[in-house]
Design an enzyme around this catalytic site. Structure first.
Site, short mmCIF file in Angstrom:
data_model
loop_
_atom_site.label_atom_id
_atom_site.label_comp_id
_atom_site.label_asym_id
_atom_site.label_seq_id
_atom_site.Cartn_x
_atom_site.Cartn_y
_atom_site.Cartn_z
N ASP A 11 4.88 -3.12 0.76
CA ASP A 11 5.78 -1.93 0.34
C ASP A 11 6.96 -1.97 1.35
OD1 ASP A 11 4.17 0.93 1.33
OD2 ASP A 11 4.13 -1.11 1.91
N ASP A 16 6.11 -3.72 7.26
CA ASP A 16 5.93 -4.78 6.13
C ASP A 16 6.91 -5.85 6.43
OD1 ASP A 16 5.54 -1.79 4.70
OD2 ASP A 16 4.22 -3.32 3.67
N ASN A 40 5.84 2.96 0.55
CA ASN A 40 6.86 3.46 1.48
C ASN A 40 8.02 4.07 0.57
OD1 ASN A 40 5.70 3.07 3.82
ND2 ASN A 40 5.95 0.84 3.78
N THR A 124 -0.64 -4.80 2.25
CA THR A 124 -0.20 -3.81 3.15
C THR A 124 0.55 -2.55 2.91
OG1 THR A 124 1.99 -4.72 3.64
CG2 THR A 124 0.23 -5.71 4.55
N PHE A 165 -2.16 6.66 4.80
CA PHE A 165 -1.16 6.44 3.54
C PHE A 165 -1.37 5.50 2.29
CE2 PHE A 165 3.03 7.34 1.88
CZ PHE A 165 3.32 6.19 1.34
N ASN A 166 -1.78 4.37 2.79
CA ASN A 166 -1.69 3.46 1.87
C ASN A 166 -2.97 3.68 0.72
OD1 ASN A 166 0.25 1.80 2.54
ND2 ASN A 166 -0.96 0.48 3.85
N HIS A 241 1.87 -1.38 12.28
CA HIS A 241 0.35 -1.48 10.97
C HIS A 241 0.38 -2.86 10.54
CE1 HIS A 241 0.56 2.94 11.29
NE2 HIS A 241 1.49 2.96 10.90
N ASP A 242 1.34 -3.20 9.80
CA ASP A 242 1.07 -4.19 8.69
C ASP A 242 1.02 -5.73 9.21
OD1 ASP A 242 3.30 -2.52 6.34
OD2 ASP A 242 1.18 -2.26 6.75
O1 RIB Z 1 -0.17 4.12 7.14
C1 RIB Z 1 0.49 3.19 7.32
C2 RIB Z 1 1.06 2.18 6.14
O2 RIB Z 1 1.45 2.77 5.14
C3 RIB Z 1 1.62 0.93 6.68
O3 RIB Z 1 1.40 -0.29 5.58
C4 RIB Z 1 3.07 1.33 6.08
O4 RIB Z 1 4.10 0.23 5.95
C5 RIB Z 1 2.94 2.13 4.98
O5 RIB Z 1 2.84 1.73 3.63
CA CA Z 2 3.21 -0.98 4.15
#
Ligand code: RIB
Ligand code: CA
Length: 312
Positions: A11, A16, A40, A124, A165-166, A241-242
């Site tokens: 996303d 990403d 996102n 991701t 979040f994801n 993160h990703d």
């Molecule tokens: O919490 C972080 C995640 O949420 C990452 O994948 C960021 O790109 C968002 O998608």
């Molecule tokens: Ca992401």
């Protein structure tokens, strides 16, 4: 060296985008497809952002549009981190490549059916597309080598005190994935909050001198705004993160992990979206995920830097 066949579901999204640069720049992957998830930003914007990144990298991996919203819930976006267009900061040219006509889920099914070998899935973003695929095509699970995902967390959240979040955007989808029986590498906030990019790293990317390095620097400049304002505990670092989900596939020795039983909370008043990680094996359930919780930050950043250097 034989390239690992993978399918990326993302996303974009600043991190990403860097994940895509690592996957493509490393030269270690046979990327069968890129599918886009809503997270996102809206699906319309994440799809366009994926195409923009491929245009920047001068590569034409097929891109497929995914689901517009979570399985049962309204979409929640992270524009407060990623901006109005979802990848704010750099000004990127309009892509010339169009998305494929097939849907993301149908493309996943076709690619796995046709492949003579197992394929690794690398989501991701929210897990809506992956869950929809698993529900619609359960007979294709044996064609999945593993799922290396960014999401969740054992000891913290970023959307609620316990939910990442994801997972939070589509907890029902995450529950489908974690209970699927497919081997999972879970790169959650425990590791990604150690996979930090600092100003010195941003300056290093900018100094490479290629257009990709410049874009990475501008992406990280914008991405860092949220983290420097809202996460002072990270001492000026932003959680990259990703790329962890790809870096683990390249060199798992830079990470530390533990096999754990993981379940997803979908109904808790305070805990919906939480990955409940049985880190000390209290429930005596069979482990269903390799939970990654530490990383050698220098090796991680060098891996990304080396990949970006090889890009246009
Ligand atoms: O919490 C972080 C995640 O949420 C990452 O994948 C960021 O790109 C968002 O998608
Ligand atoms: Ca992401």
């Amino acid at each position: 060296m034989k390239k690992l066949p993978i399918l990326i579901d993302c996303d974009p999204g600043h991190d990403d985008a860097v994940m895509l640069m690592l996957a493509i720049g490393s030269g270690l992957f046979d990327i069968k497809a890129i599918t886009t998830s809503a997270g996102n930003q809206t699906q319309e914007k994440t799809l366009k952002n994926a195409l923009k990144i491929l245009h920047l990298l001068e590569t034409d991996i097929p891109v497929y549009k995914g689901c517009d919203k979570p399985l049962f819930r309204n979409l929640i976006i992270a524009d407060y981190v990623h901006g109005e267009m979802g990848m704010d900061g750099p000004s990127l040219p309009e892509p010339t490549q169009q998305p494929e006509s097939q849907s993301a889920v149908e493309a996943m099914a076709r690619i796995l059916t046709e492949s003579p070998e197992k394929i690794t899935l690398v989501p991701t973003g929210p897990l809506t597309n992956i869950a929809t695929f698993l529900l619609a095509y359960p007979h294709l699970k044996p064609k999945i080598e593993r799922i290396s995902l960014m999401g969740g967390g054992a000891f913290r959240g970023n959307m609620t005190p316990t939910a990442e979040f994801n997972i939070y955007v589509d907890p029902e989808a995450a529950a489908v994935v974690f209970s699927s029986g497919v081997p999972i590498i879970m790169c959650g906030l425990d590791v990604t909050h150690k996979a930090l990019v600092f100003q010195k790293d941003i300056d290093r990317f900018r100094a490479i001198g290629n257009k990709t390095g410049q874009v990475v620097a501008e992406l990280m400049d914008f991405f860092s705004i949220f983290y420097r304002r809202e996460r002072p505990e990270l001492n000026g670092g932003a959680a990259l993160h990703d790329p962890c989900a790809i870096a683990w596939l390249i060199d798992p020795t830079m990470f530390t992990s533990k096999s754990c039983y993981v379940a997803v909370e979908t109904t808790g008043t305070l805990t919906t979206g939480t990955t409940v990680v049985d880190f000390f094996d209290i429930m005596k359930q069979p482990a269903n995920a390799e939970v990654v919780y530490d990383v050698d930050r220098e090796r991680y950043m060098n891996l990304i830097y080396d990949a970006v250097q090889k890009l246009p």
